[in-house]
Structure formats: C-alpha cells, structure tokens
Design a protein around this motif. Sequence first.
Motif, PDB file in Angstrom:
ATOM      1  N   PHE A  33       0.862  -1.223   0.007  1.00 19.96           N
ATOM      2  CA  PHE A  33      -0.025  -0.004   0.084  1.00 19.96           C
ATOM      3  C   PHE A  33       1.003   1.245   0.078  1.00 19.96           C
ATOM      4  CE2 PHE A  33      -2.385   3.406   2.032  1.00 19.96           C
ATOM      5  CZ  PHE A  33      -3.342   3.460   1.263  1.00 19.96           C
ATOM      6  N   LYS A  34       1.905   1.321   0.699  1.00 23.45           N
ATOM      7  CA  LYS A  34       3.018   2.483   0.772  1.00 23.45           C
ATOM      8  C   LYS A  34       3.478   2.557  -0.717  1.00 23.45           C
ATOM      9  CE  LYS A  34       6.930   4.183   2.902  1.00 23.45           C
ATOM     10  NZ  LYS A  34       8.188   3.729   4.040  1.00 23.45           N
ATOM     11  N   TRP A  35       3.697   1.623  -1.464  1.00 17.09           N
ATOM     12  CA  TRP A  35       4.219   1.591  -2.883  1.00 17.09           C
ATOM     13  C   TRP A  35       3.108   2.232  -3.621  1.00 17.09           C
ATOM     14  CZ3 TRP A  35       2.480  -1.970  -6.728  1.00 17.09           C
ATOM     15  CH2 TRP A  35       3.046  -1.875  -7.709  1.00 17.09           C
ATOM     16  N   VAL A  36       1.881   2.017  -3.488  1.00 16.27           N
ATOM     17  CA  VAL A  36       0.811   2.510  -4.387  1.00 16.27           C
ATOM     18  C   VAL A  36       0.600   3.789  -4.133  1.00 16.27           C
ATOM     19  CG1 VAL A  36      -1.664   1.968  -4.682  1.00 16.27           C
ATOM     20  CG2 VAL A  36      -0.245   0.131  -4.789  1.00 16.27           C
ATOM     21  N   SER A  37       0.585   4.288  -2.861  1.00 14.90           N
ATOM     22  CA  SER A  37       0.086   5.472  -2.518  1.00 14.90           C
ATOM     23  C   SER A  37       1.004   6.434  -2.459  1.00 14.90           C
ATOM     24  CB  SER A  37      -0.693   5.445  -1.094  1.00 14.90           C
ATOM     25  OG  SER A  37       0.009   5.031  -0.134  1.00 14.90           O
ATOM     26  N   SER A  38       2.337   5.848  -2.720  1.00  9.11           N
ATOM     27  CA  SER A  38       3.557   6.869  -2.452  1.00  9.11           C
ATOM     28  C   SER A  38       3.542   8.198  -3.105  1.00  9.11           C
ATOM     29  CB  SER A  38       4.895   6.237  -2.612  1.00  9.11           C
ATOM     30  OG  SER A  38       4.990   6.050  -4.070  1.00  9.11           O
ATOM     31  N   ASP A  39       3.065   8.151  -4.242  1.00  9.38           N
ATOM     32  CA  ASP A  39       3.260   9.576  -5.327  1.00  9.38           C
ATOM     33  C   ASP A  39       1.843  10.263  -5.826  1.00  9.38           C
ATOM     34  OD1 ASP A  39       2.377   7.654  -6.910  1.00  9.38           O
ATOM     35  OD2 ASP A  39       3.922   7.656  -8.466  1.00  9.38           O
ATOM     36  N   ILE A  40       0.745   9.568  -4.903  1.00  5.45           N
ATOM     37  CA  ILE A  40      -0.736  10.054  -5.372  1.00  5.45           C
ATOM     38  C   ILE A  40      -0.797  11.579  -4.646  1.00  5.45           C
ATOM     39  CG2 ILE A  40      -3.040   9.797  -4.944  1.00  5.45           C
ATOM     40  CD1 ILE A  40      -2.544   7.111  -4.603  1.00  5.45           C
ATOM     41  N   ARG A  41      -1.146  12.295  -5.531  1.00 10.19           N
ATOM     42  CA  ARG A  41      -1.473  13.926  -5.416  1.00 10.19           C
ATOM     43  C   ARG A  41      -2.917  14.175  -5.277  1.00 10.19           C
ATOM     44  NH1 ARG A  41       2.329  13.666  -9.625  1.00 10.19           N
ATOM     45  NH2 ARG A  41       0.729  13.267 -11.017  1.00 10.19           N
ATOM     46  N   PRO A  42      -3.140  15.050  -4.492  1.00  7.27           N
ATOM     47  CA  PRO A  42      -4.559  15.405  -3.992  1.00  7.27           C
ATOM     48  C   PRO A  42      -5.426  15.514  -5.193  1.00  7.27           C
ATOM     49  CG  PRO A  42      -3.194  16.742  -2.672  1.00  7.27           C
ATOM     50  CD  PRO A  42      -2.246  15.978  -3.681  1.00  7.27           C
ATOM     51  N   GLY A  43      -6.802  14.902  -5.153  1.00  8.92           N
ATOM     52  CA  GLY A  43      -7.613  15.126  -6.291  1.00  8.92           C
ATOM     53  C   GLY A  43      -7.393  14.121  -7.345  1.00  8.92           C
TER      54      GLY A  43
END
Length: 230
Positions: A33-43
């Motif tokens: 999950f850390k890998w998946v979510s590491s570069d997600i920007r708001p919106g």
Amino acid sequence: MSQAKQTAEKVDYNGADNLAMMSHAINYNGGLFKWVSSDIRPGEAILDFGAGNGEYANRFPAGAVDAAEIDPELLPLIKQPVYTDISTLAKTYDLIYTINVLEHIEHHGEIVKELYKKLKPGGRIKVFVPARQEIFSNMDEHVGHYRRYDKKLVRQILEDAGLRVTDCRYYDFAGYFISLIYKWLGKDGRITKESVIFYDRVIFPVSRLFDKLTGGQVIGKNVIAEAVKS
C-alpha cells in the motif's frame, strides 16, 4: 488479487481462501500500500483493478478510489465504488494499480491495452505479479494462475500497450527460495494463518533488506513495475 473483468473471456478463480489468509500479512500488505500510494497527489482519479476483498482499496478514504472486481462473493467486502466491467467506465484515471491480478488473465496483454485506454495522458500504472516460472507450484494452480513472470515479460506487455516503463524489478528476495522449497516439497497449494504470520513477521523484513541491497535486480518472488502513458 481476485481476477477482474477480461476483454474476451472469464476464467474460474478460487483463491478467496488465500486472500483471507493473506489479510494477516501486515508487513506485506502495508508495504504494497505504501508503494501504491507513495506518489498520489490530491484530487487524482485512482482505479484498483482487481480489487479482490478490498485489502488495498479499503485503505483509502471512502470514495477516493474506484474498484474493479467481478467475484460476487468479494464485492460486498469492498468499501469503494465497484465496477464489474471497466469498459462501462467513461472516466479516465491518473493512476491504475493492479496487485496479483494479471497472472489470472489468459490474454494479459489485451487487458493491459484496455487499461492504457483508461489512463489520462501522463497517467501511471503500477503492476505487481508473481515471478519466475520455475517456481510455479500447486499454489499457483490452486488460485488459478496462468503463469509467473520475469522482468522481461512484464516490461514487454507494458511497452506493447504503449506505456513507457519507469521501474521494473524483483521483489521479495527470500520469498523466491521459500517458494522453491515449497514446490520441491509438493505442498497442496494452500496456506495457513500461522505460516503467513511467521513469514510476514520474521522472514519478509529480512527479505526486503536483501531487495534493497540487490536493487531488485537479482531474483525475487514477485515483479514490481511502474509505467507512464506518454
């Protein structure tokens, strides 16, 4: 996770029991999950393709991601908007991730091309699949795998779909050797809660250390990859 909607046909997948056992793998699931979510920007618009029992999708705030899943037994477990056929989705996504799914799909290249169409320009796809055909075992058959992968094959299917690969490496160094022993012992393909917890708490942290030392370029139980729609 569980097999998601295919372009041409469906295959049986009976790995719900293994999904339930893997829910006890706290370090393993947390790391992915850390890998998946590491570069997600708001919106950003996000799609979990093959969400299974919602192990990863449910970690996001309600409504923050869409989930694609076809197994009717698993659908009630997903606490996000769920779609059983991605061809009905009019929207496109900034990020599509798929964890332990492509190996359940016979024509995996065609489904990656379909995912490409659902990406925005500059959108990313993250892929996690089991590695190395030589450790294909009764466990793979039990959960409905068509194949295991190497880095070359993962890179090929991503590039054939029109994606630019930005990262492709092996993951879970020690898991390769554990899986090889598992195959040699002729185990029946099922896993237990106790074995999952032991591996997750004792072996997996050491395995990830070896991943870092080798840069994921030597061997591993999985292939982890990222690509961009140019």
